[in-house]
Design an enzyme around this catalytic site. Structure first.
Site, PDB file in Angstrom:
ATOM      1  N   ASP A 343       7.101   3.399   7.089  1.00  0.00           N
ATOM      2  CA  ASP A 343       6.559   2.035   7.013  1.00  0.00           C
ATOM      3  C   ASP A 343       7.660   1.002   6.769  1.00  0.00           C
ATOM      4  OD1 ASP A 343       6.837   3.344   4.489  1.00  0.00           O
ATOM      5  OD2 ASP A 343       5.903   1.618   3.553  1.00  0.00           O
ATOM      6  N   GLU A 344       7.354  -0.195   7.139  1.00  0.00           N
ATOM      7  CA  GLU A 344       8.151  -1.381   6.781  1.00  0.00           C
ATOM      8  C   GLU A 344       9.667  -1.201   6.937  1.00  0.00           C
ATOM      9  OE1 GLU A 344       5.312  -3.317   3.347  1.00  0.00           O
ATOM     10  OE2 GLU A 344       6.584  -1.639   2.761  1.00  0.00           O
TER      11      GLU A 344
HETATM   12  C1  TNX Z   1       2.969  -2.014   1.297  1.00  0.00           C
HETATM   13  S1  TNX Z   1       1.484   0.273   2.370  1.00  0.00           S
HETATM   14  C2  TNX Z   1       3.728  -0.864   1.253  1.00  0.00           C
HETATM   15  C3  TNX Z   1       4.310  -0.441  -0.024  1.00  0.00           C
HETATM   16  C4  TNX Z   1       4.020  -1.396  -1.128  1.00  0.00           C
HETATM   17  C5  TNX Z   1       2.603  -1.878  -1.006  1.00  0.00           C
HETATM   18  C6  TNX Z   1       2.176  -2.752  -2.127  1.00  0.00           C
HETATM   19  C7  TNX Z   1       2.829   0.651   2.801  1.00  0.00           C
HETATM   20  C8  TNX Z   1       2.879   1.718   3.751  1.00  0.00           C
HETATM   21  N1  TNX Z   1       3.881  -0.004   2.292  1.00  0.00           N
HETATM   22  O1  TNX Z   1       5.695  -0.242   0.115  1.00  0.00           O
HETATM   23  O2  TNX Z   1       4.218  -0.751  -2.324  1.00  0.00           O
HETATM   24  O3  TNX Z   1       2.465  -2.571   0.192  1.00  0.00           O
HETATM   25  O4  TNX Z   1       0.843  -3.069  -2.042  1.00  0.00           O
END
Ligand code: TNX
Length: 530
Positions: A343-344
């Protein structure tokens, strides 16, 4: 006139007889609720009530089929009745008195792996299940039927009838982020206890992130020696040794819960890159790694930003490292899954990201694990055997479906336990939504994303990210009661779910929650039983 008197006498006689009969019935213990109205969560598939009670007291015995796992389920029940009800019932020692029988059999109307039949009769209780997993779920139902209040003679009255039950989804989980803040194994075990009570069967551990690496990897010791040193806010961090991790897995297994390890990459990897700088692929944001300090632990990140780190996707040494990590983690983990995060990864180029995910997917397959990734990996991974965890982008879920992959439903607007309840919430974030207790309960996985039906969905998971929580009671404030509702969303059919009915059953969980010392958030939407 004579006729009228005769009729009157007759009515009087009938009335007296009726009163006498009800007197007799009243002299027997009557439970306040019938089986159908019992405070069961998740709501079972079908319940047929009859009007008597089984009296549970110290003269009852437990007997099980002659199967090691069924015996263990019987022993689990005995342990819990002793702990919560101070009842010491022998297991498989004699069957002269009233019995709770736990049978391995397929002679009941359902046949799925976790299904069961629970028959409560006046003279005995019978659990029928095809597998020990089903028997274990049945035992949770029975535990919930033993209300913590006793009658005056110190007995528990269990309303009679039949429950036939099976889950809607085979995957019902929660995730603990032990990376942003580290939670010791005792906290994890306490969480497992409650998950099992509400019939959840998956514990996903988010074991690494920018702020910390929390699982010992013997071939790369600095991951934890350096990378486990601190946490968000800069306090002392921590990590699980391989023995600790195994202890968690075994404890979970005893509760019929499978552990899924997540090593998040290529983003969310700052701590790993501090431990081993050659892994770093972020050109700009991690210049701090060039800092020639003798103690790299001082370079660790203690804030809560996301998306600034990445592994170097084009170096072979990165994949040698990942191969070692996946090998060690897989060897320690009996469950079928390895979660690679994904993710991200905002500072990984698209080409690098795609190349990276394909390489990691290959490594995960090499160690005989099924790969899970957050929904971003759906763009790249082509293996229909992989699983995509939907949290954010519907188009990613649809892409996963096209590739024949199964989907875990964790929509941030419903299932994220780290979202604040409302503007007054003490802990939590609110980038996705404020999620009051009713909102987190009122949704249907197979209707959430248009085009994604039950056949595409593996199940449901409620992640608890830990940027804003560092202590057990803070964890519990965010998780409870919402995780209990997610357990019902994953288990019970849509027809069986109803907020007004659920909120009453939830309000009646206080004896259990209090006895477990779970510091739930006392939402005003629920009338909590004193
Ligand atoms: C998004 S959900 C993220 C996390 C954060 C979260 C906080 C996701 C796959 N990644 O790295 O902790 O939001 O709500």
């Amino acid at each position: 006139m004579i006729l009228k008197t005769a009729i009157n006498k007759c009515i009087l006689l009938i009335t007296i007889v009726t009163i006498c009969f009800s007197c007799k019935n009243n002299s027997e213990p009557i439970s306040t609720s019938k089986l159908g109205a019992a405070n069961l969560i998740p709501k079972p598939f079908t319940i047929n009530s009859t009007s008597e009670n089984f009296v549970l007291n110290a003269s009852v015995v437990i007997s099980t089929s002659d199967d090691e796992n069924f015996k263990a389920v019987g022993t689990f029940l005995a342990e819990k009745l002793l702990l919560h009800n101070s009842l010491e019932l022998p297991v498989n020692q004699s069957n002269q008195s009233k019995t709770i029988a736990i049978n391995k059999t397929s002679e009941y109307a359902l046949s799925s792996k976790e299904s069961y039949q629970l028959l409560v009769g006046k003279d005995g209780i019978t659990i029928n299940a095809v597998t020990d997993a089903g028997a274990f779920r049945a035992v949770q139902t029975l535990r919930q039927l033993v209300s913590i209040d006793q009658n005056e003679s110190g007995e528990w009255l269990i309303p009679t009838g039949e429950i036939l039950d099976e889950p809607s989804y085979s995957y019902r989980g929660s995730m603990l982020d032990v990376a942003r803040h580290f939670f010791p194994k005792e906290d994890v075990k306490k969480y497992i206890d409650a998950m099992a009570y509400y019939k959840m069967n998956i514990l996903h551990l988010h074991l690494s992130d920018d702020q910390g690496w929390r699982l010992e990897i013997k071939s790369w010791p600095d991951l934890t020696e350096v990378g486990g040193h601190t946490q968000v806010g800069g306090e002392k961090g921590g990590f699980y040794t391989q023995e600790d991790y195994t202890e968690i897995i075994e404890y979970a297994a005893k509760h019929y819960i499978t552990v899924i390890p997540e090593i998040d990459m290529p983003g969310h990897t700052y701590a790993a890159s501090v431990a081993y700088p050659h892994l770093n692929g972020a050109k700009k944001s991690i210049t701090v790694l060039d800092n020639p300090t003798p103690d790299r632990r001082t370079l660790l990140y203690t804030g809560i930003d996301v998306g600034f780190s990445t592994f170097d996707a084009r170096k072979e040494s990165t994949y040698e490292f990942i191969d070692d990590v996946v090998r060690e983690v897989s060897a320690l983990t009996p469950g079928p899954y390895f979660h690679m995060g994904g993710d991200e990864s905002h500072v990984t180029s698209d080409e690098d990201y795609d190349y990276f995910v394909e390489r990691v997917a290959k490594i995960v397959r090499k160690y005989d694990k099924q790969m899970i990734g957050w929904d971003e990996v759906a763009r790249v991974d082509k293996d229909p055997n992989s699983v995509v965890q939907f949290w954010d982008k519907e188009e990613n879920a649809l892409m996963a479906k096209e590739k024949g992959m199964k989907i875990i439903m964790s929509p941030a607007k419903k299932a994220y336990l780290d979202m604040k309840y409302d503007t007054l919430s003490e802990f939590g974030l609110h980038w996705a939504a404020y999620i009051p207790v009713d909102t987190s309960y009122k949704w249907t996985p197979e209707k959430y994303v248009e085009g994604i039906g039950k056949e595409n969905i593996l199940g449901v998971e409620a992640p608890l990210w830990s940027e804003t929580i560092s202590k057990t009671d803070e964890l519990e404030y965010l998780a409870f009661p919402r995780v209990i509702g997610i357990a019902e969303v994953g288990w019970s059919t849509e027809e069986n779910r109803d907020w007004e009915n659920y909120r009453v059953r939830l309000g009646n969980q206080t004896p259990y929650l209090n006895q477990m010392n779970i510091k739930y958030y006392p939402s005003k939407l629920v009338d909590w039983k004193e």
